[in-house]
Design a protein around this motif. Structure first.
Motif, PDB file in Angstrom:
ATOM      1  N   LEU A   1      37.462 -10.745  -4.322  1.00  0.00           N
ATOM      2  CA  LEU A   1      36.829  -9.644  -5.039  1.00  0.00           C
ATOM      3  C   LEU A   1      37.762  -8.957  -6.026  1.00  0.00           C
ATOM      4  CD1 LEU A   1      34.747  -8.035  -2.147  1.00  0.00           C
ATOM      5  CD2 LEU A   1      33.923  -9.525  -3.989  1.00  0.00           C
ATOM      6  N   SER A   2      39.062  -9.052  -5.804  1.00  0.00           N
ATOM      7  CA  SER A   2      39.972  -8.295  -6.656  1.00  0.00           C
ATOM      8  C   SER A   2      40.781  -9.147  -7.638  1.00  0.00           C
ATOM      9  CB  SER A   2      40.931  -7.478  -5.795  1.00  0.00           C
ATOM     10  OG  SER A   2      41.675  -8.314  -4.949  1.00  0.00           O
ATOM     11  N   GLU A   3      40.760 -10.456  -7.483  1.00  0.00           N
ATOM     12  CA  GLU A   3      41.529 -11.325  -8.369  1.00  0.00           C
ATOM     13  C   GLU A   3      40.633 -12.391  -8.975  1.00  0.00           C
ATOM     14  OE1 GLU A   3      45.043 -13.117  -6.731  1.00  0.00           O
ATOM     15  OE2 GLU A   3      45.557 -11.325  -5.598  1.00  0.00           O
ATOM     16  N   ASN A   4      41.070 -12.914 -10.094  1.00  0.00           N
ATOM     17  CA  ASN A   4      40.429 -14.095 -10.661  1.00  0.00           C
ATOM     18  C   ASN A   4      41.246 -15.290 -10.198  1.00  0.00           C
ATOM     19  OD1 ASN A   4      38.345 -12.815 -12.069  1.00  0.00           O
ATOM     20  ND2 ASN A   4      39.731 -12.296 -13.732  1.00  0.00           N
TER      21      ASN A   4
ATOM     22  N   GLY B   1      34.573 -22.326   0.463  1.00  0.00           N
ATOM     23  CA  GLY B   1      33.281 -22.410  -0.220  1.00  0.00           C
ATOM     24  C   GLY B   1      32.153 -21.880   0.647  1.00  0.00           C
ATOM     25  N   ASN B   2      32.184 -22.210   1.935  1.00  0.00           N
ATOM     26  CA  ASN B   2      31.169 -21.708   2.863  1.00  0.00           C
ATOM     27  C   ASN B   2      31.220 -20.186   2.961  1.00  0.00           C
ATOM     28  OD1 ASN B   2      30.191 -24.264   3.440  1.00  0.00           O
ATOM     29  ND2 ASN B   2      31.462 -24.509   5.258  1.00  0.00           N
TER      30      ASN B   2
ATOM     31  N   GLN C   1      28.060 -18.066   1.955  1.00  0.00           N
ATOM     32  CA  GLN C   1      27.376 -17.347   3.037  1.00  0.00           C
ATOM     33  C   GLN C   1      27.529 -15.835   2.905  1.00  0.00           C
ATOM     34  OE1 GLN C   1      29.164 -19.077   6.516  1.00  0.00           O
ATOM     35  NE2 GLN C   1      28.075 -21.011   6.283  1.00  0.00           N
ATOM     36  N   GLY C   2      28.682 -15.400   2.407  1.00  0.00           N
ATOM     37  CA  GLY C   2      28.922 -13.964   2.270  1.00  0.00           C
ATOM     38  C   GLY C   2      28.377 -13.369   0.992  1.00  0.00           C
ATOM     39  N   GLY C   3      27.888 -14.204   0.097  1.00  0.00           N
ATOM     40  CA  GLY C   3      27.379 -13.704  -1.182  1.00  0.00           C
ATOM     41  C   GLY C   3      28.470 -13.027  -2.006  1.00  0.00           C
ATOM     42  N   TRP C   4      29.680 -13.569  -1.908  1.00  0.00           N
ATOM     43  CA  TRP C   4      30.831 -12.925  -2.546  1.00  0.00           C
ATOM     44  C   TRP C   4      30.727 -12.888  -4.068  1.00  0.00           C
ATOM     45  CZ3 TRP C   4      35.662 -15.144   0.451  1.00  0.00           C
ATOM     46  CH2 TRP C   4      35.583 -14.758   1.798  1.00  0.00           C
TER      47      TRP C   4
ATOM     48  N   SER D   1      28.598  -7.163  -8.803  1.00  0.00           N
ATOM     49  CA  SER D   1      28.096  -5.801  -8.645  1.00  0.00           C
ATOM     50  C   SER D   1      29.234  -4.799  -8.518  1.00  0.00           C
ATOM     51  CB  SER D   1      27.160  -5.708  -7.440  1.00  0.00           C
ATOM     52  OG  SER D   1      27.871  -5.866  -6.233  1.00  0.00           O
ATOM     53  N   MET D   2      30.325  -5.189  -7.859  1.00  0.00           N
ATOM     54  CA  MET D   2      31.446  -4.279  -7.698  1.00  0.00           C
ATOM     55  C   MET D   2      32.133  -3.987  -9.017  1.00  0.00           C
ATOM     56  SD  MET D   2      33.164  -5.530  -4.149  1.00  0.00           S
ATOM     57  CE  MET D   2      34.536  -4.401  -4.294  1.00  0.00           C
ATOM     58  N   LEU D   3      32.205  -4.980  -9.878  1.00  0.00           N
ATOM     59  CA  LEU D   3      32.871  -4.793 -11.158  1.00  0.00           C
ATOM     60  C   LEU D   3      32.165  -3.753 -12.009  1.00  0.00           C
ATOM     61  CD1 LEU D   3      33.751  -8.485 -12.102  1.00  0.00           C
ATOM     62  CD2 LEU D   3      35.324  -6.684 -11.360  1.00  0.00           C
TER      63      LEU D   3
END
Length: 145
Positions: free
Chosen positions: A17-20, A38-39, A43-46, A52-54
């Motif tokens: 979530l915080s890095e590319n 990948g799973n 599965q987590g919808g990361w 959305s967080m950005l």
């Protein structure tokens, strides 16, 4: 063992979530297979969460603070300056949501500073940058515990 996997997953989520970072590099950094990563991402919808967080994390924090301020103001201007049971429940939920968003923001900012510093070091001393990456990873994991 289950706790370790849960910690690895949470650590991976914070980095994702915080890095590319590529899925392969993230899997290697966390110490899991690329398939497992990948799973977790799927599965987590990361990916959706990251998008959305950005765009909304700071806006969401502002809205939550505004709601909390409004509720506290409403309580303070009436004769009985005690929150009702419903209001107290809302206050608890708002403060919990604020705390969660701020912790994620704080941890995300820590990861971003670490990433930026390591990139800077790579230009000066690649081996040192690799060593520092390990230390930052350990530091971030302790912050998540």
């Amino acid at each position: 063992m289950a706790l370790r996997k849960a910690q690895e997953r949470e650590y991976a989520r914070v980095i994702f979530l915080s890095e590319n970072i590529s899925q392969r590099d993230l899997a290697e950094r966390v110490g899991v297979t690329e398939k497992t990563m990948g799973n977790w991402i799927e599965q987590g919808g990361w990916r959706k969460l990251k998008r959305s967080m950005l765009t909304t994390r700071q806006n969401q924090l502002n809205l939550l603070y505004d709601q909390l301020d409004w509720l506290n103001l409403e309580i303070s201007i009436r004769d009985i300056k005690v929150a009702s049971v419903k209001e107290a429940d809302v206050i608890i939920k708002l403060t919990s949501a604020i705390q969660k968003l701020e912790i994620e923001t704080s941890l995300g900012e820590t990861v971003e500073v670490a990433r930026s510093f390591i990139e800077f070091l790579r230009g000066l001393d690649l081996e040192l940058a690799k060593n520092i990456t390990g230390y930052f990873d350990t530091y971030i994991q302790t912050k998540m515990s």
